[in-house]
Design an enzyme around this catalytic site. Sequence first.
Site, PDB file in Angstrom:
ATOM      1  N   ARG A  78      -1.940  23.513 -14.331  1.00 50.55           N
ATOM      2  CA  ARG A  78      -2.232  22.499 -15.109  1.00 50.55           C
ATOM      3  C   ARG A  78      -1.966  20.932 -14.551  1.00 50.55           C
ATOM      4  O   ARG A  78      -0.708  21.157 -13.951  1.00 50.55           O
ATOM      5  CB  ARG A  78      -1.693  22.477 -16.466  1.00 50.55           C
ATOM      6  CG  ARG A  78      -2.169  21.784 -17.519  1.00 50.55           C
ATOM      7  CD  ARG A  78      -0.842  21.566 -18.633  1.00 50.55           C
ATOM      8  NE  ARG A  78      -1.214  20.429 -19.536  1.00 50.55           N
ATOM      9  CZ  ARG A  78      -0.592  20.129 -20.345  1.00 50.55           C
ATOM     10  NH1 ARG A  78       0.724  20.844 -20.660  1.00 50.55           N
ATOM     11  NH2 ARG A  78      -0.860  19.197 -21.426  1.00 50.55           N
TER      12      ARG A  78
ATOM     13  N   THR B 225      -0.253  36.082 -20.350  1.00 46.03           N
ATOM     14  CA  THR B 225       1.037  35.395 -20.706  1.00 46.03           C
ATOM     15  C   THR B 225       2.160  36.213 -21.129  1.00 46.03           C
ATOM     16  O   THR B 225       2.077  37.001 -22.099  1.00 46.03           O
ATOM     17  CB  THR B 225       0.487  34.239 -21.815  1.00 46.03           C
ATOM     18  OG1 THR B 225      -0.484  33.577 -21.364  1.00 46.03           O
ATOM     19  CG2 THR B 225       1.683  33.383 -22.312  1.00 46.03           C
TER      20      THR B 225
ATOM     21  N   ASN C 121      -3.193  38.762 -31.389  1.00 48.28           N
ATOM     22  CA  ASN C 121      -4.703  39.140 -30.684  1.00 48.28           C
ATOM     23  C   ASN C 121      -4.780  40.210 -30.009  1.00 48.28           C
ATOM     24  O   ASN C 121      -5.850  40.670 -29.964  1.00 48.28           O
ATOM     25  CB  ASN C 121      -4.982  37.792 -29.998  1.00 48.28           C
ATOM     26  CG  ASN C 121      -4.104  37.657 -28.667  1.00 48.28           C
ATOM     27  OD1 ASN C 121      -2.989  37.940 -28.729  1.00 48.28           O
ATOM     28  ND2 ASN C 121      -4.666  37.478 -27.445  1.00 48.28           N
TER      29      ASN C 121
ATOM     30  N   ASP D 180      -2.704  41.709 -20.907  1.00 51.50           N
ATOM     31  CA  ASP D 180      -2.672  40.417 -21.340  1.00 51.50           C
ATOM     32  C   ASP D 180      -1.958  39.561 -19.936  1.00 51.50           C
ATOM     33  O   ASP D 180      -1.234  40.229 -19.360  1.00 51.50           O
ATOM     34  CB  ASP D 180      -1.741  40.262 -22.595  1.00 51.50           C
ATOM     35  CG  ASP D 180      -1.793  38.865 -23.415  1.00 51.50           C
ATOM     36  OD1 ASP D 180      -2.746  37.881 -22.704  1.00 51.50           O
ATOM     37  OD2 ASP D 180      -0.908  38.215 -23.763  1.00 51.50           O
TER      38      ASP D 180
END
EC number: 7.2.2.3
Length: 951
Positions: free
Chosen positions: A511, A332, A664, A330
Amino acid sequence: MMGANSTEWHGQSVEQVTELLGTDVERGLKESVVGQLQKQFGPNELKGQRGVNPWKVLLAQFTNGLTVILLIATVVSFAVQDHAEGGVLAFVIIFNASVGFVQEYRAEKTMDALRRMASPTAKVIRDGGLDRISSPGVVPGDIIVFEVGDVVPADCRLIEVLNLEVDEAMLTGESLPVAKTVEAIKGENATVGDRLNMVYSSTILTKGRGKGIAVATGMSTEIGKITKSISETGQSSTPMQKRLNRMAYILFGISLVLAVIVFAVNKFEFNTDIIIYAVSLGIAVIPEGLIAVITIVMALGVRRMASQQALVRKLVALESLQAVTNICSDKTGTLTQGKMTVTTLWLPGMEDQYSISGNGWETSGEISVREQAINAQECLSDLRFRLLVECSALCNTANIVEASEGKVWGDPTEIALQVMAYKLQMGKPSFRSRKEPITEYPFSSAEKRMSMLYRDVERDAFEIYTKGAENVLAICDRLLEKGEEVEISSRDEFMQSVSAQIQIMAKQGLRVLVVAYRTVSEKEMAKSVSKWERVDVERNMTFLGLVGIRDTPRPESRIAVDQCYEAGIIVHMLTGDHHDTALAIAREVGIIRPAPNSADESVVPMSNPVMTAAEFDALSEEQIDDLNELPLVIARCTPATKVRMIEALHRRKKFAAMTGDGVNDAPSLKKADVGIAMGAGSDVAKQSSEIVLTDNNFATIVMAVSEGRRIFSNIRKFILHLVSTNVGEVIVLIIGLAFKDRNGVSVFPLAPVQILFMNMVTSTPPAMALGVEAASKDTMKVPPHTKGLFGKEVLADMMVYGIIMGSLILVDWVLVIYAFGDSQLGLECNSDRMLNECNTVFRARSTIMVALIWMLLLHAYNCRHPRASLFTAEGGGASKLFSNRLLVWSVLLGSLMPIPTVYIPTLNTKIFKQETISWEWSIVVVSVVAFFFLSELYKLIKRNVMTSRVI
């Protein structure tokens, strides 16, 4: 009512959803139908979470092949009244089961993670009234009201939102809270992260409020589907478990054959002595100390890894780590810090960007342009730069007490902006005496911006600070040039220039926030400040610049990924982030690398290193298998995609590890050969894993793999030691059957107690010492070992060393009895009934037992390296002779332990069936020296023939 789980609710309008579920957005469900719905759909809770069954954990300790064989041997030993041997075997089995049970039960005894994550209560509208009910009572069709801090009780289709943001990291891996809308999401294959009009069970509201219709409850929710996939995933044996089981059954078969040979040589006379000898011979084949040594070595490995922030839930996971060929990680909080950080600033007219350094929420860092450091005060002398930082600090609701200690509150984006301001000594507290907050215009999904109105106490003027998405540019009509506000001369050129820079920053995985500013007075607005509306203040803004924010990689992630590639391990990144963000992070941490002869990092050695989940899931299994290489990065990843990736690796015969921290990740953690959860992650992920990293550090995985490889290498060493000495014993015992006394009865070269003494007392400690050997310098420089525990070289070593030992011991036996003795094998020398007849045989037994013990002790040093000479440091000699203190002491004490058995009266003749020796010591010494030189000769031949690197 239509089946609540058969519709893609995000694609339906609010009116369609209410009609399908037979509810009313204003009055909710009627109480009269709730009972029927509860019977139809069941309680809103997750099934199958029953905690840990200690009996199941205990039973698992007896299910491996070697333990089963030892249990059979124990039963047989007691059946023939060989209580000493049976007792030792029983002790070994009980000891191994106890160590394994304690370790695994402690790791498994955790609370029901999924139940604890569930929301305890929910606010629902029924019959027009607002009620607070227990979450299990929620049914499809319920109208649920949400507020900040609520845990969502069920999967819901939103019907009303006000600045609603939800933390969905546990489901999607998305590092930022997601702003929600009510509009239907059109298009096929929308992932969980893209369904902006849905909220999911067990996610948390971080901002705003809203209202939704429950569309799925219990096991039909997204988290319920994950739970179901976890429970349906079986746990297969590790490669070493399979190899050890196979070895156990083969050795058991050999022991049966040898037992038959013993009976056949003795014409199938089933007296007690012959039966005991047959059992002893069978047990000599099986290294009964092996399972105890493996358990202890792994338990020590668990302690070692725990000290380095890796908690092992299952002992066998240590061995599994060494075989890992691919790590699916993953992003994050795993490869990255899980903390949003401002890394880039851009001012209008700049060709370059300002870069701001610093890790996570540390309030210290440097400013640079093109890697050239710039003094902070020099930057702040530029009014545009100073106002941009001022806006970041003041258009902000985050609170920082001590960022380095994690004492921060607020939205992750606003924390990042506030930390950046602190780095420049312009945090919000520094303005407290000069800027008086008047009004906040909060972020909304419609406006996609936030503004704060302040009064400048010194100038008695009002200032508006605004930040938000690209649409902030629409309310800007001015720029700052040389400290003065000027009108934007060409709107098209302005938009083209800024949009191009936004695209550049987006491709860097950032971002991007647009920052603007305005000074205004009550006179200019023609009304008092108390009457100002949002539409009044958010216009005629002065554009200040762009701020780039991202979840920065851990500093050690690049090093860890490099080490993985050097060790032949491919790293894949499976993340919920968007394509460009995933690609930028993957390049930065080294997952995507330039082609071997290319200096351009945009050139990668594979055609399609990055795919989205939609692209990957659209492929059939055959199409995936036809790919030359699996993608290194999958963006917008779903739980099902992660499982498909693991399955694709398994079809390619790869050994996969999966790291993650969210719910998840749980299905793929369970499906993977090794599941590695992050300590700061969800309890569900931890329950689904074999290993938990308490420091959430990807670099710890490299340490864990290295430790797994060290343990695997050491297991091979002590298995070589135990099995090769057993081969030597079997050669002596089988050929020894040819020596018969006057009655034609075979005279056993070694008594059963001698065999057990050698295997358990003197052979097991050095084997255990080999299990704690330090790692080779080449441990992480060779590919994963996937060709089995017993390669051709190891099998050859077992036979050669065994033959050398067995041959030398038989020579000693012959020398003592025939060359220097009376050539008499006595009568009934397998017992202690006729000691006068058996003096020579008993002396020969003492000689070969001591010689064999000293050989197997010396052989422990042979096993430290398969090829290097004992005269070299690499081979364990010279400067490394005393590096393994446990080995030194086990050899020293082991060499002394047989001496009392030789010289203590009664113990020697009655129990060990041997006698005191004198001149025979010279034979012992000569045979041990001969074993040393023959071993060195064998290694010399191997060094000249074999060229492959060993660990």
